[in-house]
Design a protein around this motif. Structure first.
Motif, mmCIF file in Angstrom:
data_model
loop_
_atom_site.group_PDB
_atom_site.id
_atom_site.type_symbol
_atom_site.label_atom_id
_atom_site.label_comp_id
_atom_site.label_asym_id
_atom_site.label_seq_id
_atom_site.Cartn_x
_atom_site.Cartn_y
_atom_site.Cartn_z
ATOM 1 N N ALA A 56 0.824 -1.205 0.000
ATOM 2 C CA ALA A 56 0.000 0.000 0.000
ATOM 3 C C ALA A 56 0.862 1.262 0.000
ATOM 4 O O ALA A 56 0.552 2.240 -0.703
ATOM 5 C CB ALA A 56 -0.928 0.005 1.206
ATOM 6 N N ILE A 57 1.954 1.244 0.755
ATOM 7 C CA ILE A 57 2.872 2.391 0.769
ATOM 8 C C ILE A 57 3.450 2.605 -0.622
ATOM 9 O O ILE A 57 3.521 3.733 -1.123
ATOM 10 C CB ILE A 57 4.000 2.175 1.801
ATOM 11 N N ARG A 58 3.860 1.525 -1.273
ATOM 12 C CA ARG A 58 4.421 1.642 -2.625
ATOM 13 C C ARG A 58 3.384 2.163 -3.616
ATOM 14 O O ARG A 58 3.706 2.958 -4.496
ATOM 15 C CB ARG A 58 4.954 0.281 -3.075
ATOM 16 N N THR A 59 2.132 1.740 -3.454
ATOM 17 C CA THR A 59 1.065 2.206 -4.343
ATOM 18 C C THR A 59 0.826 3.706 -4.185
ATOM 19 O O THR A 59 0.694 4.426 -5.172
ATOM 20 C CB THR A 59 -0.237 1.432 -4.068
ATOM 21 N N VAL A 60 0.787 4.174 -2.947
ATOM 22 C CA VAL A 60 0.586 5.606 -2.691
ATOM 23 C C VAL A 60 1.749 6.414 -3.247
ATOM 24 O O VAL A 60 1.552 7.465 -3.874
ATOM 25 C CB VAL A 60 0.404 5.867 -1.180
#
Length: 77
Positions: A56-60
């Motif tokens: 999720a961090i990478r997606t954001v």
């Protein structure tokens, strides 16, 4: 971009002072790599179960990079 990553990580960890980010220069493909450093005790909080929080961090970060027209990758060290 690094402030965004620090803000996200500090919201997840208990030792907020241990959060730091180093940034590599763009490689041949133009990808900028962000290295997220947290305390060893907080590593599980940042990675999450089966890597869901890390994903999720990478997606954001990718979404924010798209708006800035750059390519990014996030590595958790």
């Amino acid at each position: 971009m690094d402030k965004l990553l620090v803000t996200i990580a500090q919201g997840l960890v208990e030792d907020k002072q241990a959060v730091s980010v180093t940034v590599d220069e763009p490689d041949a493909e133009g990808v900028v790599v962000y290295h997220l450093h947290v305390a060893p005790d907080d590593m599980g909080r940042v990675i999450g179960r089966q890597g869901r929080i890390a994903k999720a961090i990478r997606t954001v970060m990718r979404a924010a990079a798209t708006r800035a027209e750059v390519k990014v990758a996030v590595e958790i060290d």
